[in-house]
Scaffold this motif. Structure first.
Motif, PDB file in Angstrom:
ATOM      1  N   THR A   1       0.920  -1.187  -0.099  1.00 18.26           N
ATOM      2  CA  THR A   1       0.155  -0.007  -0.022  1.00 18.26           C
ATOM      3  C   THR A   1       0.702   1.405  -0.010  1.00 18.26           C
ATOM      4  O   THR A   1       0.592   2.188  -0.898  1.00 18.26           O
ATOM      5  CB  THR A   1      -0.984  -0.139   1.236  1.00 18.26           C
ATOM      6  N   TYR A   2       1.960   1.358   1.055  1.00 21.89           N
ATOM      7  CA  TYR A   2       2.568   2.359   0.871  1.00 21.89           C
ATOM      8  C   TYR A   2       4.116   2.283   0.925  1.00 21.89           C
ATOM      9  O   TYR A   2       4.371   0.999   1.157  1.00 21.89           O
ATOM     10  CB  TYR A   2       2.373   3.298   2.289  1.00 21.89           C
ATOM     11  N   ALA A   3       4.942   3.408   0.800  1.00 18.89           N
ATOM     12  CA  ALA A   3       6.321   2.914   0.815  1.00 18.89           C
ATOM     13  C   ALA A   3       7.256   3.653   2.175  1.00 18.89           C
ATOM     14  O   ALA A   3       6.554   4.713   2.661  1.00 18.89           O
ATOM     15  CB  ALA A   3       6.907   3.607  -0.335  1.00 18.89           C
ATOM     16  N   LYS A   4       8.169   3.076   2.523  1.00 21.04           N
ATOM     17  CA  LYS A   4       8.902   3.656   3.444  1.00 21.04           C
ATOM     18  C   LYS A   4      10.391   4.108   3.133  1.00 21.04           C
ATOM     19  O   LYS A   4      10.715   3.609   2.123  1.00 21.04           O
ATOM     20  CB  LYS A   4       9.061   2.702   4.698  1.00 21.04           C
ATOM     21  N   ILE A   5      10.954   5.180   3.517  1.00 24.76           N
ATOM     22  CA  ILE A   5      12.394   5.625   2.918  1.00 24.76           C
ATOM     23  C   ILE A   5      13.212   6.050   3.968  1.00 24.76           C
ATOM     24  O   ILE A   5      12.753   6.557   5.346  1.00 24.76           O
ATOM     25  CB  ILE A   5      11.852   6.923   2.025  1.00 24.76           C
ATOM     26  N   GLY A   6      14.454   5.508   4.321  1.00 29.35           N
ATOM     27  CA  GLY A   6      15.382   5.994   5.166  1.00 29.35           C
ATOM     28  C   GLY A   6      16.559   6.732   4.363  1.00 29.35           C
ATOM     29  O   GLY A   6      17.184   6.072   3.402  1.00 29.35           O
TER      30      GLY A   6
ATOM     31  N   TYR B   1      13.780   8.985   8.842  1.00 27.71           N
ATOM     32  CA  TYR B   1      12.980   8.000   7.990  1.00 27.71           C
ATOM     33  C   TYR B   1      11.559   8.733   7.941  1.00 27.71           C
ATOM     34  O   TYR B   1      11.277   9.263   8.810  1.00 27.71           O
ATOM     35  CB  TYR B   1      12.989   6.607   8.253  1.00 27.71           C
ATOM     36  N   GLN B   2      10.844   8.172   6.730  1.00 30.74           N
ATOM     37  CA  GLN B   2       9.600   8.466   6.579  1.00 30.74           C
ATOM     38  C   GLN B   2       8.417   7.365   6.276  1.00 30.74           C
ATOM     39  O   GLN B   2       9.223   6.499   5.408  1.00 30.74           O
ATOM     40  CB  GLN B   2       9.408   9.727   5.569  1.00 30.74           C
ATOM     41  N   THR B   3       7.478   7.267   6.749  1.00 27.92           N
ATOM     42  CA  THR B   3       6.512   6.068   6.332  1.00 27.92           C
ATOM     43  C   THR B   3       5.143   6.668   5.523  1.00 27.92           C
ATOM     44  O   THR B   3       4.992   7.607   5.631  1.00 27.92           O
ATOM     45  CB  THR B   3       6.351   5.458   7.626  1.00 27.92           C
ATOM     46  N   MET B   4       4.425   5.631   5.234  1.00 31.61           N
ATOM     47  CA  MET B   4       2.993   6.011   4.782  1.00 31.61           C
ATOM     48  C   MET B   4       2.972   6.853   3.531  1.00 31.61           C
ATOM     49  O   MET B   4       2.337   7.678   3.266  1.00 31.61           O
ATOM     50  CB  MET B   4       2.169   6.452   5.603  1.00 31.61           C
ATOM     51  N   LEU B   5       4.077   6.763   2.644  1.00 34.01           N
ATOM     52  CA  LEU B   5       4.295   7.332   1.414  1.00 34.01           C
ATOM     53  C   LEU B   5       3.620   6.862   0.170  1.00 34.01           C
ATOM     54  O   LEU B   5       3.920   5.640  -0.023  1.00 34.01           O
ATOM     55  CB  LEU B   5       5.777   7.828   1.121  1.00 34.01           C
ATOM     56  N   SER B   6       2.980   7.629  -0.685  1.00 38.64           N
ATOM     57  CA  SER B   6       2.610   7.286  -2.078  1.00 38.64           C
ATOM     58  C   SER B   6       3.741   7.311  -2.955  1.00 38.64           C
ATOM     59  O   SER B   6       4.973   7.487  -2.479  1.00 38.64           O
ATOM     60  CB  SER B   6       1.622   8.326  -2.457  1.00 38.64           C
ATOM     61  N   PHE B   7       3.599   6.656  -3.886  1.00 42.79           N
ATOM     62  CA  PHE B   7       4.910   6.274  -4.946  1.00 42.79           C
ATOM     63  C   PHE B   7       5.206   7.687  -5.489  1.00 42.79           C
ATOM     64  O   PHE B   7       6.561   8.150  -5.617  1.00 42.79           O
ATOM     65  CB  PHE B   7       4.420   5.309  -6.086  1.00 42.79           C
ATOM     66  N   PRO B   8       4.258   8.583  -5.920  1.00 41.13           N
ATOM     67  CA  PRO B   8       4.666   9.838  -6.251  1.00 41.13           C
ATOM     68  C   PRO B   8       5.483  10.782  -5.292  1.00 41.13           C
ATOM     69  O   PRO B   8       6.493  11.408  -5.636  1.00 41.13           O
ATOM     70  CB  PRO B   8       3.472  10.610  -6.732  1.00 41.13           C
ATOM     71  N   ASP B   9       4.894  10.710  -3.913  1.00 40.12           N
ATOM     72  CA  ASP B   9       5.812  11.327  -2.840  1.00 40.12           C
ATOM     73  C   ASP B   9       7.315  10.960  -2.727  1.00 40.12           C
ATOM     74  O   ASP B   9       8.029  11.350  -2.224  1.00 40.12           O
ATOM     75  CB  ASP B   9       4.822  11.274  -1.497  1.00 40.12           C
ATOM     76  N   LEU B  10       7.360   9.527  -2.757  1.00 40.19           N
ATOM     77  CA  LEU B  10       8.332   8.694  -2.683  1.00 40.19           C
ATOM     78  C   LEU B  10       9.645   9.426  -3.617  1.00 40.19           C
ATOM     79  O   LEU B  10      10.583   9.914  -3.506  1.00 40.19           O
ATOM     80  CB  LEU B  10       8.179   7.186  -2.957  1.00 40.19           C
ATOM     81  N   ILE B  11       8.962   9.525  -4.697  1.00 40.71           N
ATOM     82  CA  ILE B  11       9.906   9.784  -6.124  1.00 40.71           C
ATOM     83  C   ILE B  11      10.415  11.216  -5.638  1.00 40.71           C
ATOM     84  O   ILE B  11      11.527  11.776  -5.836  1.00 40.71           O
ATOM     85  CB  ILE B  11       9.112   9.642  -7.306  1.00 40.71           C
TER      86      ILE B  11
ATOM     87  N   ILE C   1      13.144  11.904  -2.851  1.00 40.55           N
ATOM     88  CA  ILE C   1      14.469  11.504  -3.300  1.00 40.55           C
ATOM     89  C   ILE C   1      14.956  12.293  -4.305  1.00 40.55           C
ATOM     90  O   ILE C   1      16.182  12.617  -4.234  1.00 40.55           O
ATOM     91  CB  ILE C   1      14.169   9.873  -4.244  1.00 40.55           C
ATOM     92  N   LYS C   2      14.211  12.710  -5.456  1.00 37.26           N
ATOM     93  CA  LYS C   2      14.716  13.925  -6.254  1.00 37.26           C
ATOM     94  C   LYS C   2      14.948  15.263  -5.354  1.00 37.26           C
ATOM     95  O   LYS C   2      16.029  15.851  -5.740  1.00 37.26           O
ATOM     96  CB  LYS C   2      13.571  14.211  -7.187  1.00 37.26           C
ATOM     97  N   ALA C   3      14.572  15.249  -4.342  1.00 36.39           N
ATOM     98  CA  ALA C   3      14.636  16.641  -3.656  1.00 36.39           C
ATOM     99  C   ALA C   3      16.107  16.530  -3.099  1.00 36.39           C
ATOM    100  O   ALA C   3      16.865  17.507  -2.593  1.00 36.39           O
ATOM    101  CB  ALA C   3      13.717  16.846  -2.432  1.00 36.39           C
ATOM    102  N   GLU C   4      16.554  15.344  -2.612  1.00 39.50           N
ATOM    103  CA  GLU C   4      17.823  15.308  -2.054  1.00 39.50           C
ATOM    104  C   GLU C   4      18.727  13.901  -2.536  1.00 39.50           C
ATOM    105  O   GLU C   4      18.407  12.970  -2.035  1.00 39.50           O
ATOM    106  CB  GLU C   4      17.786  15.206  -0.254  1.00 39.50           C
TER     107      GLU C   4
END
Length: 240
Positions: A10-15, A25-35, A38-41
């Motif tokens: 359902t969601y993505a996590k990033i660390g 880290y952040q959780t409960m991310l949609s795929f567009p928010d994840l991308i 990453i692009k921001a940093e």
């Protein structure tokens, strides 16, 4: 800096990691928010693990020249897999096991991951993944009660329901939540009967429903899978 991604059903996590140190880290991310994050940093490397989106889809959306390591059954990992069908072993289970072995070396560790499914995985003190159990998660149980009956409604999980339900809603809440708690405690007890020094680590999105009710000692490590993914990334970089 490295970025690790755990993309679930359902969601993505990033660390974000500097070496072995988890910066945030952040959780409960949609795929567009994840991308977008990453692009921001942009990092030096990315470790990507997904049960829902292919690496090709991720790379196309990212559209950046960054080394990306995809976690698959062929990826070298710093633990042994004593599993009869390693090709079917979920990437999140492997990453959780690696993270637990990294945090508690030379210990028998039971990892309980409370997500869409609840998984119980044993990593022994020799660093071998021995396998475990897969059981329906909280929302899957509520959905099953609703889907396979004609009259039971669908409810969201609630914290600490009364054991004896005085209404259909209360009875369903108790059946799912207290039933799942009894399952978790029973499985832990059976493992500890064999391994008295067993360490138990819980992770996953449904930790808040059970963390305060489980008998200690229990280690809650919400970021365990991310830690494991970063460990796998650094392990593979060292092999190059």
């Amino acid at each position: 800096m490295n970025i690790v991604v755990d993309s679930g059903n359902t969601y993505a996590k990033i660390g974000w990691f500097s070496g072995d140190n988890l910066l945030r880290y952040q959780t409960m991310l949609s795929f567009p928010d994840l991308i977008q994050l990453i692009k921001a940093e942009l990092p030096e490397r990315i470790m990507y693990s997904s049960v829902s989106r292919s690496t090709a889809e991720f790379l196309e959306a990212l559209d950046e020249e960054i080394p990306v390591l995809n976690l698959s059954g062929e990826t070298p990992v710093p633990i042994r897999k004593e599993y009869e069908t390693p090709q079917t072993l979920g990437a999140d289970r492997v990453a959780g096991a690696v993270g637990a072995n990294w945090l508690f070396p030379e210990s028998d560790v039971l990892v309980i991951d409370m997500g869409t499914c609840i998984t119980y995985d044993l990593i022994d003190r020799e660093g071998a993944f021995q396998g475990g159990l897969i059981s329906p998660g909280v929302r899957m149980r509520f959905n099953a009660l609703h889907t396979f009956t004609k009259r039971l409604p669908l409810f969201d999980p609630e914290n600490n329901p009364e054991f004896i339900g005085k209404s259909t809603k209360q009875a369903m809440q108790s059946g799912v939540m207290n039933g799942m708690l009894a399952e978790i405690e029973g499985i832990i007890e059976r493992y500890r009967n064999k391994m008295p020094d067993l360490r138990v680590v819980i992770c996953g999105g449904d930790i808040p429903f059970f963390e305060s009710s489980l008998k200690p000692p229990i280690f809650a490590v919400p970021e365990l899978v991310l830690i494991g993914l970063n460990r796998i990334l650094t392990y593979n970089v060292a092999l190059q």
